[in-house]
Design a protein around this motif. Structure first.
Motif, PDB file in Angstrom:
ATOM      1  N   LEU A  73     -13.384  40.888 -61.766  1.00  0.00           N
ATOM      2  CA  LEU A  73     -13.417  39.898 -62.843  1.00  0.00           C
ATOM      3  C   LEU A  73     -12.093  39.135 -62.937  1.00  0.00           C
ATOM      4  O   LEU A  73     -12.064  37.997 -63.404  1.00  0.00           O
ATOM      5  CB  LEU A  73     -13.727  40.579 -64.176  1.00  0.00           C
ATOM      6  N   ALA A  74     -11.002  39.767 -62.500  1.00  0.00           N
ATOM      7  CA  ALA A  74      -9.705  39.085 -62.514  1.00  0.00           C
ATOM      8  C   ALA A  74      -9.704  37.896 -61.563  1.00  0.00           C
ATOM      9  O   ALA A  74      -8.932  36.944 -61.751  1.00  0.00           O
ATOM     10  CB  ALA A  74      -8.591  40.060 -62.154  1.00  0.00           C
ATOM     11  N   GLY A  75     -10.549  37.961 -60.543  1.00  0.00           N
ATOM     12  CA  GLY A  75     -10.651  36.841 -59.622  1.00  0.00           C
ATOM     13  C   GLY A  75     -11.130  35.569 -60.288  1.00  0.00           C
ATOM     14  O   GLY A  75     -10.819  34.458 -59.832  1.00  0.00           O
ATOM     15  N   LEU A  76     -11.891  35.704 -61.385  1.00  0.00           N
ATOM     16  CA  LEU A  76     -12.359  34.525 -62.106  1.00  0.00           C
ATOM     17  C   LEU A  76     -11.188  33.728 -62.660  1.00  0.00           C
ATOM     18  O   LEU A  76     -11.184  32.491 -62.621  1.00  0.00           O
ATOM     19  CB  LEU A  76     -13.301  34.943 -63.242  1.00  0.00           C
ATOM     20  N   LEU A  77     -10.188  34.436 -63.193  1.00  0.00           N
ATOM     21  CA  LEU A  77      -9.001  33.742 -63.700  1.00  0.00           C
ATOM     22  C   LEU A  77      -8.231  33.097 -62.550  1.00  0.00           C
ATOM     23  O   LEU A  77      -7.698  31.992 -62.690  1.00  0.00           O
ATOM     24  CB  LEU A  77      -8.100  34.713 -64.455  1.00  0.00           C
ATOM     25  N   GLY A  78      -8.173  33.792 -61.396  1.00  0.00           N
ATOM     26  CA  GLY A  78      -7.511  33.209 -60.233  1.00  0.00           C
ATOM     27  C   GLY A  78      -8.180  31.926 -59.786  1.00  0.00           C
ATOM     28  O   GLY A  78      -7.512  30.931 -59.466  1.00  0.00           O
ATOM     29  N   VAL A  79      -9.513  31.917 -59.752  1.00  0.00           N
ATOM     30  CA  VAL A  79     -10.262  30.711 -59.375  1.00  0.00           C
ATOM     31  C   VAL A  79     -10.039  29.608 -60.404  1.00  0.00           C
ATOM     32  O   VAL A  79      -9.833  28.440 -60.057  1.00  0.00           O
ATOM     33  CB  VAL A  79     -11.766  31.039 -59.250  1.00  0.00           C
ATOM     34  N   PHE A  80     -10.065  29.980 -61.685  1.00  0.00           N
ATOM     35  CA  PHE A  80      -9.839  29.001 -62.754  1.00  0.00           C
ATOM     36  C   PHE A  80      -8.448  28.379 -62.618  1.00  0.00           C
ATOM     37  O   PHE A  80      -8.277  27.167 -62.785  1.00  0.00           O
ATOM     38  CB  PHE A  80      -9.995  29.682 -64.117  1.00  0.00           C
ATOM     39  N   GLY A  81      -7.456  29.214 -62.308  1.00  0.00           N
ATOM     40  CA  GLY A  81      -6.101  28.698 -62.127  1.00  0.00           C
ATOM     41  C   GLY A  81      -5.997  27.749 -60.958  1.00  0.00           C
ATOM     42  O   GLY A  81      -5.290  26.730 -61.022  1.00  0.00           O
ATOM     43  N   TRP A  82      -6.709  28.051 -59.868  1.00  0.00           N
ATOM     44  CA  TRP A  82      -6.724  27.144 -58.716  1.00  0.00           C
ATOM     45  C   TRP A  82      -7.345  25.804 -59.101  1.00  0.00           C
ATOM     46  O   TRP A  82      -6.847  24.748 -58.723  1.00  0.00           O
ATOM     47  CB  TRP A  82      -7.511  27.769 -57.570  1.00  0.00           C
ATOM     48  N   GLN A  83      -8.446  25.862 -59.853  1.00  0.00           N
ATOM     49  CA  GLN A  83      -9.107  24.630 -60.264  1.00  0.00           C
ATOM     50  C   GLN A  83      -8.219  23.772 -61.158  1.00  0.00           C
ATOM     51  O   GLN A  83      -8.225  22.541 -61.064  1.00  0.00           O
ATOM     52  CB  GLN A  83     -10.411  24.948 -61.010  1.00  0.00           C
ATOM     53  N   LYS A  84      -7.466  24.414 -62.026  1.00  0.00           N
ATOM     54  CA  LYS A  84      -6.624  23.689 -62.979  1.00  0.00           C
ATOM     55  C   LYS A  84      -5.260  23.332 -62.402  1.00  0.00           C
ATOM     56  O   LYS A  84      -4.451  22.683 -63.073  1.00  0.00           O
ATOM     57  CB  LYS A  84      -6.436  24.525 -64.253  1.00  0.00           C
ATOM     58  N   GLY A  85      -4.986  23.757 -61.168  1.00  0.00           N
ATOM     59  CA  GLY A  85      -3.715  23.432 -60.540  1.00  0.00           C
ATOM     60  C   GLY A  85      -2.531  24.176 -61.106  1.00  0.00           C
ATOM     61  O   GLY A  85      -1.407  23.664 -61.106  1.00  0.00           O
ATOM     62  N   TRP A  86      -2.760  25.409 -61.580  1.00  0.00           N
ATOM     63  CA  TRP A  86      -1.643  26.206 -62.094  1.00  0.00           C
ATOM     64  C   TRP A  86      -0.639  26.486 -60.973  1.00  0.00           C
ATOM     65  O   TRP A  86      -1.036  26.650 -59.807  1.00  0.00           O
ATOM     66  CB  TRP A  86      -2.147  27.546 -62.632  1.00  0.00           C
ATOM     67  N   PRO A  87       0.638  26.589 -61.298  1.00  0.00           N
ATOM     68  CA  PRO A  87       1.616  27.037 -60.288  1.00  0.00           C
ATOM     69  C   PRO A  87       1.222  28.407 -59.736  1.00  0.00           C
ATOM     70  O   PRO A  87       0.655  29.233 -60.462  1.00  0.00           O
ATOM     71  CB  PRO A  87       2.932  27.104 -61.076  1.00  0.00           C
ATOM     72  N   ILE A  88       1.531  28.642 -58.490  1.00  0.00           N
ATOM     73  CA  ILE A  88       1.081  29.855 -57.812  1.00  0.00           C
ATOM     74  C   ILE A  88       1.572  31.108 -58.515  1.00  0.00           C
ATOM     75  O   ILE A  88       0.802  32.051 -58.754  1.00  0.00           O
ATOM     76  CB  ILE A  88       1.558  29.848 -56.341  1.00  0.00           C
TER      77      ILE A  88
END
Length: 311
Positions: A82-97
């Motif tokens: 489920l933590a991967g969902l936040l990782g995908v969301f961060g990629w979509q929103k362009g969060w810093p790595i």
């Protein structure tokens, strides 16, 4: 008509999201590697279809497992994917790595830790602890190690006391061990996926790995909880502090190695001095081990490498 490799991966990943939670329980193969496959599938589908689509497929997989195997299945399901969902969301929103990884790793650690809480609250009963101690003492006796320890002035009663203390410490830090395993699991998949799609996103070498500066507050909270719990005899608060410090020791060990290697690559440091430092590290391994952890912790705030902060 043909199916592209990317489309085939997408279909396979969706099937994994739908079936692996239930199949893992049925086959008795759920666990670390099973969750890694689920995490890979979360990132593959999420990159192609977005976080809401992958969340839908993952939710269906978990719900199907609960429907088939009833509520008892919750004890066997791993929720770290489920933590991967936040990782995908961060990629979509362009969060810093570093921001994306830190918060996703925090979620993974919490999800990994939560599953251990029932066991921690129950703890080792006296019979189980005695069986473990007796088995260990018998192994020491069979290998001749018990006699050697007696010759050094350590009797069997002292050995049993030490083993009991070890069991108590292990029971206390089980949540942090689970959290570290969850972070390793998520971090491995996050690293591989970034390598896989490095053409689509910036690649950061190991010597430039860093967390957001505010990550240090987790370590401060851990130290504060430990000191307060120890001062006022609050075992729960003390336990939270110890587990937080163990998790941050793992975090800052990696960061400390990254920063240390970065500094060793500096042309300003003579080569003979670099080799001397490496030799000293091996000779005084435990001292170097602790020093690198402290170095990594202070690097969060001091930024010894002078790396630019991401907004």
């Amino acid at each position: 008509m043909f199916i592209s490799d990317e489309l085939a991966r997408d279909y396979l990943a969706r099937m994994i999201l739908l079936t692996f939670p239930g199949v893992g329980i049925a086959m008795g193969t759920g666990g670390f590697f099973w969750e890694v496959f689920l995490l890979f599938s979360v990132f593959i589908v999420g990159r192609r279809k977005g976080v809401f689509t992958v969340a839908f497929f993952l939710a269906i997989g978990y719900i199907a497992a609960l429907v088939i195997f009833k509520i008892e299945a919750i004890n066997y399901l791993g929720f770290v994917p489920l933590a991967g969902l936040l990782g995908v969301f961060g990629w979509q929103k362009g969060w810093p790595i570093r921001v994306n990884f830190f918060w996703s790793a925090v979620v993974a650690a919490v999800l990994g830790m939560v599953q251990t809480l029932p066991f921690v609250l129950q703890g080792f009963d006296a019979d189980t602890a005695n069986v473990m101690i007796n088995t260990t003492v018998q192994q020491y006796h069979a290998s001749g190690l018990l006699e050697i320890m007696k010759q050094q002035g350590i009797n069997e009663v002292q050995i049993r006391d030490l083993l009991q203390q070890g069991i108590d410490i292990y029971a206390l830090v089980i949540p942090s061990i689970a959290a570290i395993l969850a972070i390793i699991e998520f971090g491995f998949v996050f690293y591989v996926m970034r390598r896989w799609f490095k053409g689509d996103m910036e690649w950061i070498p190991f010597t430039r790995w860093r967390l957001p500066w505010y990550a240090v507050w987790g370590a401060v909270l851990g130290i504060a909880c430990y000191l307060l719990g120890d001062q006022f005899s609050w075992p729960v608060i003390r336990g939270i502090g110890i587990n937080l410090m163990v998790v941050y020791a793992a975090f800052t060990l990696v960061l400390g190695i990254s920063a240390y290697l970065y500094l060793l690559q500096s042309p300003r440091i003579p080569r003979f001095l670099k080799w001397a430092l490496i030799l000293v590290n091996f000779i005084y391994f435990m001292f170097s081990f602790v020093s690198i952890i402290i170095f990594g912790l202070f690097d969060l705030v001091m930024n010894f490498r002078r790396l630019p902060e991401e907004s």
